[in-house]
Every structure is written in C-alpha cells, then in structure tokens.
Design a protein around this motif. Structure first.
Motif, mmCIF file in Angstrom:
data_model
loop_
_atom_site.group_PDB
_atom_site.id
_atom_site.type_symbol
_atom_site.label_atom_id
_atom_site.label_comp_id
_atom_site.label_asym_id
_atom_site.label_seq_id
_atom_site.Cartn_x
_atom_site.Cartn_y
_atom_site.Cartn_z
ATOM 1 N N SER A 137 0.964 -1.138 -0.231
ATOM 2 C CA SER A 137 -0.002 -0.002 0.101
ATOM 3 C C SER A 137 0.906 1.317 -0.047
ATOM 4 N N ASP B 230 4.854 7.109 0.616
ATOM 5 C CA ASP B 230 3.681 7.283 1.591
ATOM 6 C C ASP B 230 2.760 6.065 1.455
ATOM 7 N N TYR B 231 2.132 5.866 2.590
ATOM 8 C CA TYR B 231 0.889 5.007 2.458
ATOM 9 C C TYR B 231 0.005 5.475 1.308
ATOM 10 N N ASN B 232 -0.617 4.541 0.879
ATOM 11 C CA ASN B 232 -1.600 4.846 -0.230
ATOM 12 C C ASN B 232 -3.013 5.015 0.285
ATOM 13 N N ILE B 233 -3.131 6.129 1.000
ATOM 14 C CA ILE B 233 -4.337 6.335 1.683
ATOM 15 C C ILE B 233 -5.278 7.131 0.919
ATOM 16 N N LYS C 30 -7.755 9.958 -0.275
ATOM 17 C CA LYS C 30 -7.957 10.979 0.381
ATOM 18 C C LYS C 30 -9.534 11.470 -0.139
ATOM 19 N N ARG D 256 -2.511 11.919 6.620
ATOM 20 C CA ARG D 256 -2.623 10.815 7.072
ATOM 21 C C ARG D 256 -4.110 10.195 7.498
ATOM 22 N N GLY E 255 -6.787 11.187 5.831
ATOM 23 C CA GLY E 255 -7.331 11.060 4.671
ATOM 24 C C GLY E 255 -7.947 12.330 4.126
#
Lengths: 342, 342
Positions: free
Chosen positions: A246, A257-260, A262, A285, A287
C-alpha cells in the motif's frame, strides 16, 4: 573498451539449478560497473540480491553467462588473484571470539602472502590506513565480539579496505543498523568509491541508498533495471518495486507514503509555509486532501495562529472554534469527531 | 601486537618448566616408585643404579610418559581443529565419529571373534589395527560426504549420526559376546597409556607427528575459517580442500590415539578452552603450539593423578581425564552467554 570498466556482466543467469523444488532462476542480467561508481543493488527480500553478489564474487556458480573483471573472466581467474581484485563482505555480522579488531582486519592481508610469511611493514601501513578510514584506530585492541552492530560493520568495511581490492562487494551492510549508522556506512562506502573503487552494496532499504549512490541496480522480479536513483523515479520503476504493497513513492515530495485514499478535503491557512506543509502532511494521514478552495460543505478549515511565538491550530467549524497547541491534539480531535459522526 | 608477545613467551616458559616437572614425576610414580636418586642416576649413566629400576624406567615408564605426551597433544590439537572448523565450542576430536569407528573396529575384533565362535585372541597389535582400520573407515566416509556436501553443519550432523550407528552395532556385538571378551572390550574403552610398547611407539609417534605437522601448516587457513566460510572463500582459500586436510590431520591425531590408548574423552574439548582462557587469542599460529604443549602436560598430570600417589591402586585414565575436563567444559558453557548466537 572503456578503461574505467571494472565489472562486465554478460547474459548472466543466476540462481539455483538443483534437483529439489527450490529451483530459482532470475532473468538474464546484462550490466556493467565503472570505477568511482557507488552502486546500490536494490530489491525486495528473496529476489536474489545476495545470489547475484555471491555469483559475481565467485562464491557460487552461475547457471549461464559470463562475468568479466578488468576484462578477465572470473571463472578462469585464479582464486588467489581474484582475492586481490575483489573483496566480498557477507551480510551476517562477523563473529569470532578472542579476536581483536586489529587481528580481524589483518587477516584481509592473507591474499598477499604465502601460508607462512609474516605481515610486513607495508601490510601494517595498509591495516592502519583502513582503520583510519573507518575511524576505528582507537578500537584496534577491542574484541570484535564486544562491538556494537555499527562498530562491527565499520570493522567489516575496514576489512574490505585492507584487502585493497579495486572492487568491494558488500551484502546488506546496513541491515542491522539504526538510521544514523546506516547513513554513516553508506558515507564510508561513498568515500571508497571516490577513491577510485567500484563499490556495490545490496540493500532493501532504498531510502538510505537514495541520496548517496551513483547508480541503482533495481532487481525487479522480471529483470534488472539500471540507472541513477532519479531515473528510477522518473521511469516509475521504483513503484514497480512497491507493487502489491500500500506504499507509493510520491514524485513531488520524494518520499514513500501509504497509499491512503483522500476523500475528505481541508483548507489550511496561515503565515509559516513549513508549518502549513507539515500540518497538511499529518492531515493527509487522516485522509484529508489539502485544497485551495472549498469543495463541498464537508471541507474542513484549519487556521494556524501565531500568538507571540506560540503556534496554535484553530479549527473553523460552524458552531465552535476549538484551538489546539499541537498537531497531535488536532489529529486526536479530528479522529474522535469522525467517529462521532458515524 | 606487542601487548600480546610477553604473555605468549611467559606461557611457553612456564609450560616448559611444567612439562619437565610432570615428566619426571610421571616417570617416578607408579606401582613401584622410582626414587629421584635412581632416576637421576639412570639419566647420567650411573652404573650403581639397581637393574630393576632401570628396566622399569626404560621398558614401562618411559613408553607410558611418551604415550601420555603424544595422546594429550594429539587429542588437544585435534579438538582445537574441530572447534574452529565447526565454529562450535563444544566440538571435540570425536565429533566426526572417529572414536566410535575405532570402538567398532575393536568391538568386531574382540567381541565379534568370540561371538561367531572363533574365539582366537587377537592380541595387543590386533586391537590397535582394528581400531586404526575402524577410525580410518569413518574418515573415508566423512571425506566422501564432505566432497559432496558443502554445508559444514550437515557434515557435523552426519558425523554424529555415523557415531550413533556404529555404537548401535557395537551394542549388538556386546550383547552376544562372552563375559571374558566383554571385559577386555570394556577395559579398552577405559583407556590406557601403558599398553604401547617399543615398536608400536615408533608407529604411534610417526603418525601423530605427521598429524601435528599438518595442523601447524594449517594455522593460517584455520584463522580465516574461524571467521566463517564466506570470508575464507573471498580471501581466495579453497574451503573444501582445507577441510579435507583438516579431517586427515584430525583422524591421524585422534584416530591413532584412540587406537593406541583407547577413547580418552574431554581432554580434546577442554584443553583448547584452557589455552584460550589464558592467552585470549584466536591466532592459530599461537593457539596450535600452545594447545599442543598444554595437552601434553595435562595428560601427564592426569596420569600422575591416576597412579593415586601413596596407594597401590591405579584409576582408569579415561575417568581421570573426564573428571579433569568436565569442570572446564561446564565453565565454558556457563560463561558463554552468547552460546546460542552461533
């Protein structure tokens, strides 16, 4: 032929061709290394970094293809001669009871001697120089088993320097180290490459290597990619490395980066650019995407106030305007609020 | 490096005195005590010394002391070699199954002949030959394995398994054998320094000296191997070849000792540790000669104790050696907190 060329790998196939089920075969490799070049061999666990390094060092046989060192084939080079051209430092921390750092490093001079003659003054000079290069002169009478991981890795680099070879291969030299020691090890290896050597280190820790090395050999499952670290970014090869995770490499920030996803948006206002950036970093982080204009009725607005040197984060909500003295507290509030809405 | 020189010289000085002292003591003590006056008389060629004392000294005591020196030095050096090559502090001369091979040879000779009803008495030289053949067969097996298998731990495990297999066969032979031959066999397993006579002593010394010369010639390769195989290979050493020579040296040392003096346990494990505890070095150019002289003197000390000075009893040498060696081994186990980290 380019006279700076030290290693040429042609149509090389590495792996294990056993009778067992653990057959492992990496696609054909064609690559060259120059002197003065610091190379990071990067790849995920188990892709075959050690296998490639060990094959170049002739610690294991290749399945097919050639490796040339200074134009001569490795397989046909005399073992002892090869030991004066190439040093290989294994990944596991050296362990040898009752051995001082000096004893350990002095063993690297054996390829220059027969089985019986003693070390001479020029050997002693080379050993001292190697210890000096890694700033370990004052450690020379210390037991190698009592060193910390970082000191031990430095002693292992001194070993490679004392072997006095134009090529240094190091398997995972940063694996057991904390962040400052990782950078220190890469810096020491960079110094060696600046002195004219070819240095190849394998690592799965791309962030440490990124800022320092000249070239990255990226071992992807479908083949080896070669280029400057920046080439790796621009060709998206680096995100191929992160496949099935991720984590993504952010082209703009130069960070992983974490693939959060958004889905929420926030407007951040204030004077100080760096405070705005780090606030945006933290909210990402959670979202939140930082936007310039209001997107919908849910768009959050954070104002950064500076009251006589005291930074405060003010959340502009409809009913109230809570303020916070740290990003952490802002985040805690947003997380709680988010839960309440559900 | 200078720091070390003084203790090594002092060590050899003290050892020299100790060996001389134990040599004289071991010759004087026994079921018939030879007074120092007689001992000195025989040395300087005084005709007045009683003929009985002269006969005992030349035909019994001197061969026994020489056997003690040969056995002690051989077991200790072969134990050191095994500890280095397997990088395991608990390895000893018998880890490769050499003593089990010798035991099987003796068991077949002593027990087997009576079990199948032949009942002929092999005699002293028969036992020696049987033990030699048994240990050499195990050596051939180990060599055959080590040519095919690169992993040293696999070789170690196979050595232990071979030992177990031969012990099982020995047990079967014991089960079916007559009381008389069983006692002969059991007494052989207790070890004896006094069964080697004139002509056998030449063979024994010859084989042990060849083994010791090989061991001393191997000091440098052993230094490198003590860092691990990867270092040895990348310094240009042919690890398989070195291993073979070490195995040959160790079976010459431990195999012939077992053949002539029975399986004497714990000296081989304990002496290298005593030397390392005193000298704190891992340099085999120092360790091998030091282990050699320490092994010789400790074996003589064991023999002096086995005579139980002041009494008419004589203890089996194997039990005395075990009681001397076990505390050292226990100390090594307890003091090595990093034991598991190998």
């Amino acid at each position: 032929m380019n006279s700076n060329l030290t290693i040429e790998v042609k149509h090389l196939q590495v792996g294990y061709n056993g009778k067992s089920t653990s057959d492992f075969n990496y696609p054909e490799i064609n690559v060259t290394a120059l002197n003065n070049e610091l190379i990071a061999l990067v790849g995920r666990n188990g892709v075959g970094k050690s296998t490639l390094l060990r094959t170049i060092a002739r610690l294991q046989k290749s399945i097919a293809g050639n490796i040339l060192i200074n134009g001569k084939e490795v397989e046909k080079t005399d073992r002892n001669k090869l030991a004066t051209l190439l040093s290989f430092i294994p990944a596991e921390p050296v362990h040898s009871p009752n051995t001082t750092v000096y004893d350990f490093v002095s063993l690297a001079r054996y390829p220059y001697h027969s089985w019986f003659d003693a070390l001479n003054t020029s050997d002693k000079f080379v050993i001292e120089r190697a210890l000096k290069a890694v700033e370990m002169v004052s450690y020379k009478n210390r037991q190698i088993d009592r060193l910390s991981d970082g000191e031990r890795q430095r002693a292992m680099i001194a070993f490679a320097i004392a072997q006095d070879t134009p090529i240094i291969l190091m398997d995972e030299p940063t694996a057991f180290l904390d962040l400052p020691n990782k950078f220190e090890v890469v810096r020491l290896l960079k110094e060696q490459s600046e002195n004219g050597k070819t240095v190849i280190l394998s690592t799965h820790d791309i962030q440490t290597a990124f800022g320092f090395v000249d070239t990255i050999w990226l071992m992807l499952p479908d083949g080896l990619r070669v280029g400057a670290p920046e080439d790796m970014v621009l060709t998206d090869a680096i995100n191929r490395l992160m496949k099935d995770t991720s984590v993504k490499f952010d082209l703009n920030t130069g960070q992983f980066d974490y693939n959060i996803p958004k889905q929420k948006s926030v407007i951040i206002s204030g004077e100080d650019k760096s405070i705005i950036n780090w606030t945006a970093h933290a909210l990402a982080r959670l979202g939140y995407q930082t936007v310039k204009k209001v997107k919908n009725e849910n768009t959050l607005s954070v104002e950064i106030l500076n009251n006589e040197g005291k930074v405060q984060w003010c959340l502009n909500e409809v009913q109230r305007k809570p303020t916070f003295d740290s990003i952490r507290n802002l985040c805690i509030y947003l997380k709680m609020d988010y839960k309440n809405l559900e | 490096m200078k720091r070390k020189r003084t203790p090594v010289l002092a060590f050899f000085g003290i050892m020299g005195v100790l060996i001389l002292l134990l040599f004289v003591l071991d010759i004087m003590l026994g079921s018939v005590n030879i007074p120092f006056k007689d001992f000195w008389g025989i040395i300087v060629g005084d005709e007045a010394v009683s003929n009985v004392s002269r006969q005992i000294l030349i035909h019994f005591r001197l061969p026994k002391v020489i056997t003690a020196i040969l056995a002690g030095s051989a077991l200790a050096v072969s134990g050191l070699q095994m500890q280095t090559i397997f990088r395991n502090p608990l390895a000893g001369p018998y880890v490769l199954g050499i003593s089990s091979g010798a035991s099987l040879g003796v068991a077949i000779a002593v027990l087997g002949s009576s079990a199948i009803g032949l009942g002929f008495w092999f005699g002293q030289i028969g036992v020696v030959l049987a033990a030699l053949i048994g240990s050499m067969l195990i050596l051939l097996l180990i060599v055959a394995v080590s040519i095919r298998i690169r992993d040293i731990m696999t070789i170690l495990i196979l050595g232990i398994i071979f030992g177990m297999a031969t012990s099982a066969i020995t047990s079967i032979l014991q089960y079916f054998s007559s009381e008389g031959s069983l006692k002969t066999y059991v007494i052989w397993t207790m070890g004896s320094l006094s069964s080697v006579n004139g002509s056998q002593l030449w063979l024994f010394s010859g084989l042990v000296i060849i083994g010791q010369i090989l061991a001393i010639a191997l000091s440098r390769p052993l230094n490198v191997l003590s860092l691990g195989e990867n270092y040895a290979r990348s310094l240009g050493y042919n690890v398989e070849k070195i291993r073979l020579i070490v195995f040959v040296s160790t079976s010459l040392l431990a195999g012939t000792t077992t053949a002539f003096a029975g399986p004497i346990a714990f000296i081989g494990i304990a002496v290298p540790h005593i030397v390392r505890l005193i000298l704190h070095t891992s340099n085999h150019a120092i360790l091998i000669p030091s282990t050699l002289v320490t092994g010789a003197s400790i074996m003589m000390l064991c023999d002096v104790i086995a005579q139980l000075p002041g009494s008419n009893l004589v203890l089996p040498i194997n039990s005395v050696a075990a009681l001397m060696g076990i505390p050292v081994v226990v100390y090594v186990i307890l003091s090595k907190k990093r034991f598991a980290q190998h």
